[in-house]
Design a protein around this motif. Structure first.
Motif, mmCIF file in Angstrom:
data_model
loop_
_atom_site.group_PDB
_atom_site.id
_atom_site.type_symbol
_atom_site.label_atom_id
_atom_site.label_comp_id
_atom_site.label_asym_id
_atom_site.label_seq_id
_atom_site.Cartn_x
_atom_site.Cartn_y
_atom_site.Cartn_z
ATOM 1 N N ASP A 196 0.826 -1.204 0.000
ATOM 2 C CA ASP A 196 0.000 0.000 0.000
ATOM 3 C C ASP A 196 0.862 1.256 0.000
ATOM 4 O OD1 ASP A 196 -2.369 -1.537 0.106
ATOM 5 O OD2 ASP A 196 -2.189 -1.716 2.283
ATOM 6 N N VAL A 197 1.978 1.220 0.718
ATOM 7 C CA VAL A 197 2.884 2.363 0.745
ATOM 8 C C VAL A 197 3.399 2.662 -0.656
ATOM 9 C CG1 VAL A 197 5.100 3.217 1.609
ATOM 10 C CG2 VAL A 197 3.547 1.987 3.144
ATOM 11 N N LEU A 198 3.662 1.617 -1.427
ATOM 12 C CA LEU A 198 4.132 1.813 -2.795
ATOM 13 C C LEU A 198 3.057 2.465 -3.653
ATOM 14 C CD1 LEU A 198 6.085 -1.531 -3.422
ATOM 15 C CD2 LEU A 198 7.013 0.739 -2.853
ATOM 16 N N SER A 199 1.794 2.127 -3.406
ATOM 17 C CA SER A 199 0.700 2.795 -4.132
ATOM 18 C C SER A 199 0.639 4.269 -3.750
ATOM 19 C CB SER A 199 -0.635 2.112 -3.816
ATOM 20 O OG SER A 199 -0.642 0.776 -4.249
ATOM 21 N N ASP A 200 0.790 4.552 -2.456
ATOM 22 C CA ASP A 200 0.783 5.943 -1.995
ATOM 23 C C ASP A 200 1.953 6.727 -2.579
ATOM 24 O OD1 ASP A 200 -1.447 5.481 -0.348
ATOM 25 O OD2 ASP A 200 -0.183 4.784 1.299
ATOM 26 N N GLY A 201 3.095 6.047 -2.728
ATOM 27 C CA GLY A 201 4.324 6.728 -3.131
ATOM 28 C C GLY A 201 4.323 7.226 -4.558
ATOM 29 N N LEU A 202 3.422 6.707 -5.401
ATOM 30 C CA LEU A 202 3.335 7.198 -6.777
ATOM 31 C C LEU A 202 2.492 8.470 -6.781
ATOM 32 C CD1 LEU A 202 2.737 3.805 -8.626
ATOM 33 C CD2 LEU A 202 4.851 5.129 -8.540
ATOM 34 N N LEU A 203 3.049 9.565 -6.238
ATOM 35 C CA LEU A 203 2.259 10.758 -5.971
ATOM 36 C C LEU A 203 2.372 11.827 -7.039
ATOM 37 C CD1 LEU A 203 4.802 12.558 -4.949
ATOM 38 C CD2 LEU A 203 4.210 11.664 -2.707
ATOM 39 N N ASP A 204 2.919 11.491 -8.193
ATOM 40 C CA ASP A 204 2.942 12.452 -9.292
ATOM 41 C C ASP A 204 1.524 12.824 -9.704
ATOM 42 O OD1 ASP A 204 5.624 12.898 -9.665
ATOM 43 O OD2 ASP A 204 5.895 11.199 -11.013
ATOM 44 N N ALA A 205 1.313 14.081 -10.073
ATOM 45 C CA ALA A 205 0.036 14.519 -10.621
ATOM 46 C C ALA A 205 0.084 14.333 -12.135
ATOM 47 C CB ALA A 205 -0.218 15.977 -10.277
ATOM 48 N N VAL A 206 -0.592 13.296 -12.619
ATOM 49 C CA VAL A 206 -0.568 12.971 -14.043
ATOM 50 C C VAL A 206 -1.861 13.424 -14.704
ATOM 51 C CG1 VAL A 206 0.981 11.020 -13.673
ATOM 52 C CG2 VAL A 206 -1.492 10.665 -13.618
ATOM 53 N N ASP A 207 -1.821 13.560 -16.027
ATOM 54 C CA ASP A 207 -2.996 13.990 -16.786
ATOM 55 C C ASP A 207 -4.122 12.971 -16.656
ATOM 56 O OD1 ASP A 207 -1.590 16.191 -17.597
ATOM 57 O OD2 ASP A 207 -0.987 15.340 -19.524
ATOM 58 N N PHE A 208 -5.351 13.496 -16.515
ATOM 59 C CA PHE A 208 -6.493 12.601 -16.317
ATOM 60 C C PHE A 208 -7.787 13.359 -16.635
ATOM 61 C CE2 PHE A 208 -9.730 10.670 -13.479
ATOM 62 C CZ PHE A 208 -9.657 9.348 -13.910
ATOM 63 N N ARG A 209 -8.437 12.986 -17.721
ATOM 64 C CA ARG A 209 -9.763 13.507 -18.090
ATOM 65 C C ARG A 209 -9.835 15.029 -18.043
ATOM 66 N NH1 ARG A 209 -13.890 9.128 -17.667
ATOM 67 N NH2 ARG A 209 -12.692 7.229 -17.215
ATOM 68 N N GLY A 210 -8.860 15.659 -18.655
ATOM 69 C CA GLY A 210 -8.863 17.110 -18.729
ATOM 70 C C GLY A 210 -8.302 17.794 -17.510
ATOM 71 N N GLY A 211 -7.824 17.044 -16.529
ATOM 72 C CA GLY A 211 -7.245 17.619 -15.320
ATOM 73 C C GLY A 211 -6.058 16.807 -14.870
ATOM 74 N N HIS A 212 -5.885 16.673 -13.550
ATOM 75 C CA HIS A 212 -4.775 15.908 -13.004
ATOM 76 C C HIS A 212 -5.273 14.992 -11.896
ATOM 77 C CE1 HIS A 212 -2.768 19.433 -14.839
ATOM 78 N NE2 HIS A 212 -1.792 18.581 -15.098
ATOM 79 N N VAL A 213 -4.506 13.919 -11.682
ATOM 80 C CA VAL A 213 -4.879 12.927 -10.683
ATOM 81 C C VAL A 213 -3.618 12.341 -10.057
ATOM 82 C CG1 VAL A 213 -4.901 10.979 -12.298
ATOM 83 C CG2 VAL A 213 -6.352 10.903 -10.269
ATOM 84 N N HIS A 214 -3.747 11.886 -8.815
ATOM 85 C CA HIS A 214 -2.676 11.164 -8.123
ATOM 86 C C HIS A 214 -2.421 9.860 -8.882
ATOM 87 C CE1 HIS A 214 -0.777 8.664 -5.061
ATOM 88 N NE2 HIS A 214 -0.690 9.694 -4.236
#
Length: 601
Positions: free
Chosen positions: A341-359
């Motif tokens: 779960d920590v590894l999932s949390d650690g991917l904290l870049d804000a990437v493009d997603f449906r016209g905006g950004h997402v974790h």
């Protein structure tokens, strides 16, 4: 005998309804001389013949009709009360009066006497009697237009309730069993992994997280973050984030209601069950505390981007299970519990997603939930023969973020699935426009200084810069002088005052020469632009100085870290969210012994 009379009463009430809403001669199957089917029929008049005649002429046929319906008077003790009812009905219907108010009054008097004779086993027959507001003769004169049609419809719906409940309960139980079998069949090939495959997934995720950390934080000189800086900056923040400041910051925000908080606590209880270690524990948790849900699937094994979760169906054994056009499904996602779960949390870049950004990490986790269960949901929809799935997603921390992304995808991409989310301590997840677009179906709860809803790459960097740039030297020197004086008084030998002052001056010179320069440089460093924030409509529970208040705030209110001594504890379910909800309720209901129906350990 008494039960037989109850049946007769039901038939009589049906006919009473018809006689009031149908014109004379419109009911029954009486014969006339021109009807070929009746030619030569010399049979004794049946109940319908008598009823038809009674409608045409109440007084002449009424006695025969009532005797056919009610039978002879009984002499048994258990019939005496019910016979008093029959006498009132006979007197009302075969009498000479044509005054409708008089007839209704007699009917009500008879029904009242019968109601008093009934025990709990048949008491539901006259639940409608109470719901229609039984009124006295004096009150009736003020409101003569009693809704008899509504009364009889309610009575006969209630009379069929037990049979309908039994049938609906059987259908619901059978469906839940089919759903559990189907979920195991559909998911078995999706969750099984060998050791080497799992190891490969973990190493790949670890590499991605390492790259993310270096990309976001690799250029920061962390040597400048001195322990003293953090201690004094924490003191500074706590002097600023006072209860008075919090009240002012929330001055115009609407408050949450007691009813809403009770529902939120039910959701928190379900979120907490996801942290249990075995399927049996989750089942037991759903069965306890009057839960409305039946477990059909649980995935306790997790991997990076694949959070643990469970699925349940509502235990609706009422006729509404058959009547509703939707199927109630619950999906609860676990938060951070282990290294995957920590590894999932650690991917904290804000990437493009449906016209905006997402974790980035939570977007992957949410998509996993959709891909894992969309086939199951459509299969359940087909088996249940419903028009749509009403999907409720609940989660805490990582689970709240994954659930929010899954709900967004379900609502935008999957027809026939309406998803709603309740998330506790959801990480900074979506850009502002995307967050606001989910307000209609996403609710995020934030516990006072909980750091996770405020945590993203930019907010962490900005908090580090703020800490490094805080000028703590003056406070540090004041503490240094106190320490030196204390040391001088505690030593077994005398330390000259001039030696103490010499040590003080030497340390002050070093701080001014090296530390002050670094502080000034960091004060000029540019801060990062914050892109992500919690999703949907946010409710903030905070300590206001005398208790806990809950108010609805815009989600961009949580765009910076609150460095506080409780910022970690506030994120936990037990000492954070559960405690604040409980304190809120105790003050609102003015009962400091208050406890919720669901007990959270």
């Amino acid at each position: 005998m008494f039960c037989a009379n109850i049946f007769r009463v039901s038939l009589l009430l049906n006919l009473l309804l018809l006689c009031r809403v149908l014109p004379a001669g419109s009911a029954g199957t009486s014969c006339n001389g021109e009807d070929a089917a009746c030619a030569g029929d010399q049979r004794e008049p049946d109940i319908f013949d008598l009823f038809s005649g009674w409608i045409d002429d109440r007084s002449s046929e009424g006695q025969k009709f009532l005797e056919k319906i009610l039978g002879p008077r009984g002499d048994d003790d258990d019939d005496k009360e019910s016979n008093s009812f029959f006498d009132e009905i006979k007197d009302a219907l075969v009498g000479e009066t044509t005054d409708d108010n008089y007839v209704e009054a007699k009917i009500w008097k008879g029904i009242s006497s019968l109601k008093e004779a009934m025990d709990d086993s048949v008491g539901h027959w006259f639940s409608a009697f109470d719901s229609q507001r039984v009124i006295s003769n004096e009150e009736r004169s003020k409101n003569p237009a009693f809704d008899f049609v509504a009364f009889f419809q309610t009575v006969f719906s209630a009379s069929n309730a037990e049979e309908a409940n039994e049938e609906s309960s059987k259908l619901a139980s059978e469906f839940i069993q089919k759903a559990a079998d189907l979920s195991k069949l559909l998911q078995s090939d999706k969750t099984d992994r060998g050791f080497f495959e799992l190891h490969e997934v973990m190493m790949k995720a670890l590499k991605q997280v390492t790259e993310t950390v270096l990309r976001n934080f690799g250029n920061i000189d962390w040597h400048r973050l001195k322990p003293f800086s953090l201690v004094y900056f924490l003191e500074y923040m706590e002097s600023m984030l006072t209860p008075s400041w919090k009240r002012r910051a929330h001055a115009f925000a609407p408050e949450v209601s007691v009813k809403e908080v009770k529902e939120l606590h039910k959701a928190l209880y379900l979120a907490n069950l996801a942290y249990l270690d075995t399927v049996d524990e989750i089942k037991a948790g759903l069965q306890e505390e009057s839960s409305d849900w039946e477990l059909i699937y649980a995935q306790l094994k997790n991997a990076p981007g694949e959070p643990a979760h469970y699925i349940a169906l509502r235990k609706d054994h009422s006729p509404s299970f058959v009547q509703h056009d939707f199927l109630d499904v619950l999906l609860v996602v676990r938060g951070t519990k282990d290294f995957s779960d920590v590894l999932s949390d650690g991917l904290l870049d804000a990437v493009d997603f449906r016209g905006g950004h997402v974790h980035a990490g939570l977007a992957k986790s949410g998509q996993f939930l959709v891909d894992q269960h969309v086939d199951l949901l459509y299969s359940l929809l087909k088996i249940a023969r419903k028009e749509k799935v009403k999907l409720t997603l609940i989660g805490h921390s990582l689970g709240a973020g994954a659930a929010s992304i899954a709900a967004l995808i379900f609502n935008e991409d999957k027809d026939g699935i309406d998803a709603n989310v309740v998330g506790f301590g959801c990480p900074a997840l979506l850009s502002k426009e995307l967050s606001e677009s989910t307000k209609s179906y996403t609710t995020t709860i934030v516990s006072d200084s909980d750091m996770i809803p405020r945590l993203s790459g930019p907010t962490l960097i900005n908090a580090a810069f703020d800490t490094m740039s805080y000028d703590w030297i003056e406070k540090g020197l004041a503490d240094l002088r106190n320490v030196l004086q204390w040391t001088r008084t505690k030593m077994p030998f005398d330390i000259p005052v001039e030696h103490v002052e010499s040590a003080y001056d030497y340390i002050k010179k070093l701080l001014d020469q090296y530390v002050k320069v670094e502080i000034d440089e960091m004060a000029e460093a540019a801060r990062e632009t914050v892109l992500l924030m919690p999703p949907g409509s946010c409710i903030h529970f905070y300590r206001d100085g005398t208790g806990v208040t809950g108010q609805k705030m815009p989600c961009d209110f949580f765009d910076s870290l609150e460095i506080s001594r409780t910022m970690i504890d506030d994120h936990l379910i037990g000492v954070g969210y559960n405690r604040l909800l409980l304190d809120f309720m105790r003050r609102r209901v003015e009962n400091y012994q208050f406890t919720f129906e669901q007990h959270i350990v």
